[in-house]
Scaffold this motif. Structure first.
Motif, PDB file in Angstrom:
ATOM      1  N   PRO A   9       0.835  -1.205   0.000  1.00 45.47           N
ATOM      2  CA  PRO A   9       0.000   0.000   0.000  1.00 45.47           C
ATOM      3  C   PRO A   9       0.871   1.257   0.000  1.00 45.47           C
ATOM      4  O   PRO A   9       1.879   1.339   0.696  1.00 45.47           O
ATOM      5  CB  PRO A   9      -0.818  -0.093   1.279  1.00 45.47           C
ATOM      6  N   ASN A  10       0.449   2.237  -0.778  1.00 44.80           N
ATOM      7  CA  ASN A  10       1.266   3.403  -1.049  1.00 44.80           C
ATOM      8  C   ASN A  10       0.350   4.585  -1.355  1.00 44.80           C
ATOM      9  O   ASN A  10      -0.803   4.391  -1.727  1.00 44.80           O
ATOM     10  CB  ASN A  10       2.140   3.042  -2.273  1.00 44.80           C
ATOM     11  N   VAL A  11       0.887   5.792  -1.206  1.00 47.20           N
ATOM     12  CA  VAL A  11       0.167   6.990  -1.632  1.00 47.20           C
ATOM     13  C   VAL A  11       0.991   7.711  -2.687  1.00 47.20           C
ATOM     14  O   VAL A  11       2.222   7.686  -2.654  1.00 47.20           O
ATOM     15  CB  VAL A  11      -0.135   7.955  -0.454  1.00 47.20           C
ATOM     16  N   GLY A  12       0.303   8.321  -3.635  1.00 47.78           N
ATOM     17  CA  GLY A  12       0.926   9.170  -4.636  1.00 47.78           C
ATOM     18  C   GLY A  12       0.411  10.578  -4.446  1.00 47.78           C
ATOM     19  O   GLY A  12      -0.755  10.781  -4.086  1.00 47.78           O
ATOM     20  N   ILE A  13       1.287  11.561  -4.667  1.00 44.72           N
ATOM     21  CA  ILE A  13       0.944  12.955  -4.409  1.00 44.72           C
ATOM     22  C   ILE A  13       1.164  13.787  -5.669  1.00 44.72           C
ATOM     23  O   ILE A  13       2.279  13.843  -6.194  1.00 44.72           O
ATOM     24  CB  ILE A  13       1.798  13.522  -3.259  1.00 44.72           C
ATOM     25  N   ILE A  14       0.088  14.402  -6.135  1.00 44.62           N
ATOM     26  CA  ILE A  14       0.159  15.304  -7.282  1.00 44.62           C
ATOM     27  C   ILE A  14      -0.157  16.701  -6.766  1.00 44.62           C
ATOM     28  O   ILE A  14      -1.261  16.955  -6.277  1.00 44.62           O
ATOM     29  CB  ILE A  14      -0.842  14.886  -8.378  1.00 44.62           C
ATOM     30  N   LEU A  15       0.826  17.583  -6.854  1.00 41.50           N
ATOM     31  CA  LEU A  15       0.656  18.970  -6.428  1.00 41.50           C
ATOM     32  C   LEU A  15       0.395  19.825  -7.658  1.00 41.50           C
ATOM     33  O   LEU A  15       1.148  19.763  -8.629  1.00 41.50           O
ATOM     34  CB  LEU A  15       1.917  19.456  -5.708  1.00 41.50           C
ATOM     35  N   GLU A  63      -0.904  22.804   6.240  1.00 40.36           N
ATOM     36  CA  GLU A  63      -1.369  24.179   6.035  1.00 40.36           C
ATOM     37  C   GLU A  63      -0.845  24.808   4.738  1.00 40.36           C
ATOM     38  O   GLU A  63      -1.308  25.859   4.318  1.00 40.36           O
ATOM     39  CB  GLU A  63      -1.017  25.071   7.236  1.00 40.36           C
ATOM     40  N   HIS A  64       0.105  24.155   4.078  1.00 42.11           N
ATOM     41  CA  HIS A  64       0.647  24.670   2.820  1.00 42.11           C
ATOM     42  C   HIS A  64      -0.155  24.220   1.599  1.00 42.11           C
ATOM     43  O   HIS A  64       0.066  24.721   0.498  1.00 42.11           O
ATOM     44  CB  HIS A  64       2.097  24.222   2.627  1.00 42.11           C
ATOM     45  N   VAL A  65      -1.041  23.243   1.785  1.00 42.77           N
ATOM     46  CA  VAL A  65      -1.759  22.648   0.657  1.00 42.77           C
ATOM     47  C   VAL A  65      -3.250  22.532   0.969  1.00 42.77           C
ATOM     48  O   VAL A  65      -3.660  22.657   2.124  1.00 42.77           O
ATOM     49  CB  VAL A  65      -1.205  21.241   0.312  1.00 42.77           C
ATOM     50  N   LYS A  66      -4.013  22.254  -0.078  1.00 41.37           N
ATOM     51  CA  LYS A  66      -5.440  21.963   0.074  1.00 41.37           C
ATOM     52  C   LYS A  66      -5.724  20.685  -0.704  1.00 41.37           C
ATOM     53  O   LYS A  66      -5.356  20.579  -1.877  1.00 41.37           O
ATOM     54  CB  LYS A  66      -6.274  23.113  -0.488  1.00 41.37           C
ATOM     55  N   VAL A  67      -6.356  19.710  -0.063  1.00 37.32           N
ATOM     56  CA  VAL A  67      -6.722  18.474  -0.747  1.00 37.32           C
ATOM     57  C   VAL A  67      -7.892  18.766  -1.675  1.00 37.32           C
ATOM     58  O   VAL A  67      -8.949  19.224  -1.245  1.00 37.32           O
ATOM     59  CB  VAL A  67      -7.091  17.356   0.257  1.00 37.32           C
ATOM     60  N   LEU A  68      -7.687  18.501  -2.963  1.00 36.68           N
ATOM     61  CA  LEU A  68      -8.733  18.723  -3.966  1.00 36.68           C
ATOM     62  C   LEU A  68      -9.494  17.445  -4.294  1.00 36.68           C
ATOM     63  O   LEU A  68     -10.698  17.487  -4.550  1.00 36.68           O
ATOM     64  CB  LEU A  68      -8.126  19.289  -5.253  1.00 36.68           C
ATOM     65  N   ALA A  69      -8.787  16.313  -4.312  1.00 35.04           N
ATOM     66  CA  ALA A  69      -9.431  15.048  -4.698  1.00 35.04           C
ATOM     67  C   ALA A  69      -8.516  13.882  -4.341  1.00 35.04           C
ATOM     68  O   ALA A  69      -7.309  14.053  -4.138  1.00 35.04           O
ATOM     69  CB  ALA A  69      -9.726  15.040  -6.195  1.00 35.04           C
ATOM     70  N   VAL A  70      -9.106  12.703  -4.329  1.00 35.89           N
ATOM     71  CA  VAL A  70      -8.364  11.458  -4.123  1.00 35.89           C
ATOM     72  C   VAL A  70      -9.002  10.385  -5.008  1.00 35.89           C
ATOM     73  O   VAL A  70     -10.214  10.418  -5.253  1.00 35.89           O
ATOM     74  CB  VAL A  70      -8.364  11.027  -2.630  1.00 35.89           C
ATOM     75  N   GLN A  97      -1.873   2.039  -4.975  1.00 33.12           N
ATOM     76  CA  GLN A  97      -1.770   3.419  -4.547  1.00 33.12           C
ATOM     77  C   GLN A  97      -3.106   4.137  -4.519  1.00 33.12           C
ATOM     78  O   GLN A  97      -3.943   3.943  -5.390  1.00 33.12           O
ATOM     79  CB  GLN A  97      -0.846   4.194  -5.495  1.00 33.12           C
ATOM     80  N   LYS A  98      -3.255   4.980  -3.514  1.00 28.86           N
ATOM     81  CA  LYS A  98      -4.293   6.011  -3.490  1.00 28.86           C
ATOM     82  C   LYS A  98      -3.579   7.284  -3.902  1.00 28.86           C
ATOM     83  O   LYS A  98      -2.531   7.638  -3.348  1.00 28.86           O
ATOM     84  CB  LYS A  98      -4.880   6.192  -2.083  1.00 28.86           C
ATOM     85  N   TRP A  99      -4.120   7.975  -4.889  1.00 26.81           N
ATOM     86  CA  TRP A  99      -3.516   9.197  -5.397  1.00 26.81           C
ATOM     87  C   TRP A  99      -4.287  10.406  -4.894  1.00 26.81           C
ATOM     88  O   TRP A  99      -5.511  10.440  -4.965  1.00 26.81           O
ATOM     89  CB  TRP A  99      -3.493   9.181  -6.923  1.00 26.81           C
ATOM     90  N   PHE A 100      -3.545  11.387  -4.399  1.00 24.45           N
ATOM     91  CA  PHE A 100      -4.103  12.624  -3.883  1.00 24.45           C
ATOM     92  C   PHE A 100      -3.716  13.774  -4.796  1.00 24.45           C
ATOM     93  O   PHE A 100      -2.556  13.900  -5.184  1.00 24.45           O
ATOM     94  CB  PHE A 100      -3.567  12.912  -2.476  1.00 24.45           C
ATOM     95  N   LEU A 101      -4.696  14.614  -5.116  1.00 24.60           N
ATOM     96  CA  LEU A 101      -4.444  15.846  -5.847  1.00 24.60           C
ATOM     97  C   LEU A 101      -4.519  16.978  -4.834  1.00 24.60           C
ATOM     98  O   LEU A 101      -5.535  17.160  -4.163  1.00 24.60           O
ATOM     99  CB  LEU A 101      -5.497  16.053  -6.942  1.00 24.60           C
ATOM    100  N   LEU A 102      -3.419  17.724  -4.706  1.00 16.68           N
ATOM    101  CA  LEU A 102      -3.325  18.809  -3.732  1.00 16.68           C
ATOM    102  C   LEU A 102      -3.075  20.122  -4.445  1.00 16.68           C
ATOM    103  O   LEU A 102      -2.260  20.181  -5.380  1.00 16.68           O
ATOM    104  CB  LEU A 102      -2.164  18.570  -2.761  1.00 16.68           C
ATOM    105  N   TYR A 103      -3.737  21.164  -3.981  1.00 16.14           N
ATOM    106  CA  TYR A 103      -3.474  22.498  -4.499  1.00 16.14           C
ATOM    107  C   TYR A 103      -2.336  23.114  -3.695  1.00 16.14           C
ATOM    108  O   TYR A 103      -2.359  23.116  -2.469  1.00 16.14           O
ATOM    109  CB  TYR A 103      -4.729  23.373  -4.405  1.00 16.14           C
ATOM    110  N   GLU A 150      -8.473  10.409 -13.732  1.00 17.12           N
ATOM    111  CA  GLU A 150      -9.500  10.398 -12.701  1.00 17.12           C
ATOM    112  C   GLU A 150      -9.569  11.727 -11.936  1.00 17.12           C
ATOM    113  O   GLU A 150     -10.639  12.158 -11.537  1.00 17.12           O
ATOM    114  CB  GLU A 150      -9.262   9.255 -11.707  1.00 17.12           C
ATOM    115  N   LEU A 151      -8.434  12.368 -11.744  1.00 13.11           N
ATOM    116  CA  LEU A 151      -8.376  13.568 -10.904  1.00 13.11           C
ATOM    117  C   LEU A 151      -8.549  14.886 -11.668  1.00 13.11           C
ATOM    118  O   LEU A 151      -8.685  15.940 -11.061  1.00 13.11           O
ATOM    119  CB  LEU A 151      -7.055  13.584 -10.126  1.00 13.11           C
TER     120      LEU A 151
END
Length: 165
Positions: A9-15, A63-70, A97-103, A150-151
């Motif tokens: 299990p893993n996470v991916g981060i797209i900023l 506090e530096h980012v905002k979660v937009l989607a997963v 992986q669960k992928w997170f889109l962060l602003y 997807e994101l």
């Protein structure tokens, strides 16, 4: 932690910034680029792991980012045979992986740093939304494409990105 099917299990981060560009990070000591990602520790939720990896890999706090989607489901990729550690049990054949889109507001890029913990990256740049599909190692390309597709609905300035696909 490896599941019954052999996936870790893993996470991916797209900023993403306000222009729909993505943060693309260079692996330390290599000419290899990717999105930040990392394993989920025992007892961690994917969200907890994402925030931990965000800090460990690029020095950013919640506090530096905002979660937009997963992503809704786990996205999987298999490791090439040369990367399999055949002497280990259980055998890890790939990652789920669960992928997170962060602003990430461009004003907060001043907080990006690579000296937290064991550095994995030594540089970064903003790239166009679809660029990572041409730059990531081939065995991760399909999962990157699935995550980006997807994101995309949560990305600022999304209409111009679809036209450029």
């Amino acid at each position: 932690m490896i599941d019954a099917d052999g996936f870790r299990p893993n996470v991916g981060i797209i900023l993403v910034n306000a222009h729909g560009q993505l943060l693309w990070a260079k692996r330390i000591g290599h000419d290899s680029w990717q999105f930040p990602q990392g394993g989920i520790s025992h007892g961690e939720t994917p969200l907890d792991a994402m925030y931990r990896e965000l800090y460990e890999e690029v020095g950013l706090h919640p506090e530096h980012v905002k979660v937009l989607a997963v992503t809704r489901d786990w996205l999987r990729y298999r490791l090439p045979k040369r990367y399999l550690r055949t002497g280990q049990e259980p055998l890890c054949i790939g990652q789920k992986q669960k992928w997170f889109l962060l602003y990430l507001d461009e004003a907060n890029t001043k907080y990006i740093r690579f000296d937290v913990g064991v550095p994995e990256f030594d540089d970064w740049q903003w790239v166009s939304y679809w660029f990572p599909l041409t730059g990531v190692v081939p065995f991760k390309r399909n999962v990157y494409q699935r995550a980006l597709l997807e994101l995309i609905d949560a990305v600022p300035k999304r209409k111009s990105l679809v036209a450029n696909m």
